[in-house]
Write a protein that holds these residues in place. Structure first.
Motif, PDB file in Angstrom:
ATOM      1  N   GLU A 239      -1.585  -8.522  -0.683  1.00  0.00           N
ATOM      2  CA  GLU A 239      -2.750  -8.723   0.545  1.00  0.00           C
ATOM      3  C   GLU A 239      -2.563  -6.655   1.457  1.00  0.00           C
ATOM      4  N   LYS A 242      -4.827  -4.087   0.001  1.00  0.00           N
ATOM      5  CA  LYS A 242      -6.428  -4.266   0.194  1.00  0.00           C
ATOM      6  C   LYS A 242      -7.090  -3.852   1.879  1.00  0.00           C
ATOM      7  N   SER A 243      -6.317  -4.284   2.643  1.00  0.00           N
ATOM      8  CA  SER A 243      -6.837  -4.260   3.891  1.00  0.00           C
ATOM      9  C   SER A 243      -6.640  -3.355   4.890  1.00  0.00           C
TER      10      SER A 243
END
Length: 246
Positions: A239, A242-243
């Protein structure tokens, strides 16, 4: 050399730039980098910076309001700072253990108050306001030298040795052996110079190293890595990558 990652700027955010510059070689054992974080245009909504712990201490200067400045540090988990729609900060990131001023004077959260201490932060910020970041190196180095002269910044043989040996340190006991200290001595020295217990200090350093090297070099298995990563950053590794820009 210890090389912590930059704080989290989401990939979806536009018109916010973050730049780092290496200090002169004279200060390379004390300073990780000089940095700038700013908006290139006024944003349509507030920007939130996802700040990760790195055991470093920063001098932060607000170039939109030079009165506002502080010595800052982070604790053992992430913090989200709402910086608003327009900002321009420049700072100096000192390596772990290098700051030798009073720990109680360090700010751990958002900085929005005028600096009232004796250091020339406002004077320095006013010099930087009209410069592009590439021209700031000399002035920031002068501030570093001033802090050295005031004995607020200086070499720390213990943390320097730990950072140099981090690739072969697996436990707090290894850390104490690397520093040639007993566990009790290490506890006292690290608390005084970094504000962290040896256990928390090792957790932070291990997390930072895992961003740039294989996690199995620092964790027993993938489950251990994901649990520790999420506890410190608020995200799973997948996560986070990806962010955020890393």
């Amino acid at each position: 050399m210890y090389d912590p990652v930059k704080d989290g700027v989401k990939k979806s955010v536009e018109s916010v730039s973050y730049i780092e510059a290496k200090p002169p070689v004279l200060y390379s054992g004390l300073v990780h980098c000089y940095w700038e974080l700013k908006t290139n245009n006024v944003l349509t909504e507030d920007f939130c910076l996802h700040v990760l712990p790195d055991a470093c201490v920063n001098v932060l200067l607000n170039l939109l309001d030079p009165r506002i400045a502080a010595v800052t540090a982070r604790e053992t988990t992430y913090v989200v700072l709402n910086l608003g729609k327009e900002f321009h900060y420049v700072g100096i990131q000192f390596l772990p253990g290098i700051w030798q001023g009073k720990r109680e004077e360090i700010v751990n959260g958002f900085v929005d108050s005028p600096y009232l201490g004796p250091l020339p932060f406002e004077k320095v910020a006013k010099k930087l306001v009209s410069l592009d970041f590439n021209s700031c190196n000399t002035i920031l180095s002068e501030l570093v030298q001033h802090l050295i002269d005031q004995k607020l910044v200086g070499a720390n043989p213990v943390t320097e040795k730990i950072l140099a040996d981090l690739d072969v340190i697996d436990t707090v006991e290894d850390m104490a052996a690397s520093a040639n200290l007993s566990a009790r001595q290490l506890q006292r020295v690290l608390r005084k110079s970094t504000g962290f217990s040896p256990h928390d200090f090792l957790k932070i350093l291990r997390l930072q190293k895992s961003f740039k090297e294989h996690y199995l070099d620092y964790y027993t298995d993938q489950s251990h890595f994901i649990h520790s990563f999420r506890k410190i950053t608020g995200y799973t590794p997948a996560e986070y990558f990806k962010s955020f820009h890393v």
